[in-house]
Scaffold this active site. Structure first.
Site, PDB file in Angstrom:
ATOM      1  N   TYR A  30       0.830  -1.057  -0.049  1.00  0.00           N
ATOM      2  CA  TYR A  30      -0.099  -0.165   0.077  1.00  0.00           C
ATOM      3  C   TYR A  30       0.824   1.188  -0.023  1.00  0.00           C
ATOM      4  O   TYR A  30       1.698   1.737   0.929  1.00  0.00           O
ATOM      5  CB  TYR A  30      -0.832   0.119   1.094  1.00  0.00           C
ATOM      6  CG  TYR A  30      -1.835   1.307   1.420  1.00  0.00           C
ATOM      7  CD1 TYR A  30      -2.916   1.308   0.622  1.00  0.00           C
ATOM      8  CD2 TYR A  30      -1.487   2.278   2.118  1.00  0.00           C
ATOM      9  CE1 TYR A  30      -3.464   2.533   0.528  1.00  0.00           C
ATOM     10  CE2 TYR A  30      -2.200   3.409   1.956  1.00  0.00           C
ATOM     11  CZ  TYR A  30      -3.173   3.671   1.230  1.00  0.00           C
ATOM     12  OH  TYR A  30      -4.042   4.714   1.432  1.00  0.00           O
ATOM     13  N   ASP A  63       9.161   3.006   0.318  1.00  0.00           N
ATOM     14  CA  ASP A  63       8.036   3.761   0.991  1.00  0.00           C
ATOM     15  C   ASP A  63       8.312   3.464   2.434  1.00  0.00           C
ATOM     16  O   ASP A  63       7.938   2.380   2.954  1.00  0.00           O
ATOM     17  CB  ASP A  63       6.836   3.189   0.299  1.00  0.00           C
ATOM     18  CG  ASP A  63       5.459   3.859   1.091  1.00  0.00           C
ATOM     19  OD1 ASP A  63       5.625   4.338   2.050  1.00  0.00           O
ATOM     20  OD2 ASP A  63       4.292   3.690   0.498  1.00  0.00           O
ATOM     21  N   LYS A  88       3.410  10.974   7.708  1.00  0.00           N
ATOM     22  CA  LYS A  88       3.018  11.877   8.873  1.00  0.00           C
ATOM     23  C   LYS A  88       3.693  11.764  10.176  1.00  0.00           C
ATOM     24  O   LYS A  88       3.888  12.715  10.822  1.00  0.00           O
ATOM     25  CB  LYS A  88       1.304  11.267   9.042  1.00  0.00           C
ATOM     26  CG  LYS A  88       0.541  11.596   8.076  1.00  0.00           C
ATOM     27  CD  LYS A  88      -0.725  11.018   8.639  1.00  0.00           C
ATOM     28  CE  LYS A  88      -1.943  11.056   7.375  1.00  0.00           C
ATOM     29  NZ  LYS A  88      -1.529  10.496   6.360  1.00  0.00           N
TER      30      LYS A  88
END
Length: 188
Positions: A37, A136, A163
């Site tokens: 993802y 990622d 984040k």
């Protein structure tokens, strides 16, 4: 990371890292890991959880309607932790692949860590092929102060963060080698 660029989210960081890889290599296709993802941009919204094809040769499947056939054609899917199959698939598409993107631990399917040999094999497969390796690290940055790349001792060409770098606020970034990041220089 020699140079970085801030974004509004991890999704944007991934999207722009892929764009940088395409600009740098002059190639269009990307390879991603089945079950990986990477946010909600079209090219990474493929084979997020759906299994299609054999475990040795996964096929691109859209995660929702609205993904165009051309987008599907630009994505090659690799099986997770299967270096033999990944090597075969990357060799088949090496002249078309701009990048291989991987989460060093698959977050969306239960936080399954990559085998170190798998990440090492991906690094080796990209080297000398004009294919960039993108980590990622939106979730895996939590593994150590230097993220999964410090933990596994495998270093990508580009890294995407999210984040956690803003204490949970909506922020992200991506960065890597200065020669790749030059694609985003304001003077170009």
């Amino acid at each position: 990371v020699q140079s970085l660029r801030f974004t509004n989210s991890g999704t944007e960081g991934v999207m722009l890292a892929i764009r940088a890889a395409r600009a740098y290599t002059g190639k269009a296709k990307i390879a991603k890991i089945e079950g990986g993802y990477h946010g909600t941009s079209d090219h990474v919204s493929i084979s997020v959880t759906t299994r299609a094809g054999s475990p040795e040769d996964p096929q691109p499947m859209p995660s929702s309607r609205g993904i165009t056939p051309n987008t599907l054609a630009d994505v090659v899917v690799l099986p997770f932790n299967n270096a033999v199959a990944a090597r075969r698939i990357i060799a088949q598409y090496r002249d078309e692949l701009a990048a291989v993107i991987v989460e060093p631990a698959l977050g969306g399917v239960g936080y399954i860590p990559a085998e170190p040999e798998f990440l090492e094999a991906l690094r080796e497969m990209c080297d000398g092929q004009n294919i960039l390796l993108i980590f990622d690290e939106v979730q895996t940055l939590r593994m150590s102060p230097g993220g999964a790349q410090q933990w596994f001792k495998v270093f990508p060409d580009l890294t995407c963060l999210g984040k956690i770098i803003g204490g949970g606020l909506p922020v992200g970034d991506f960065g890597g080698r200065a020669d790749i990041m030059e694609a985003f220089a304001a003077t170009r």
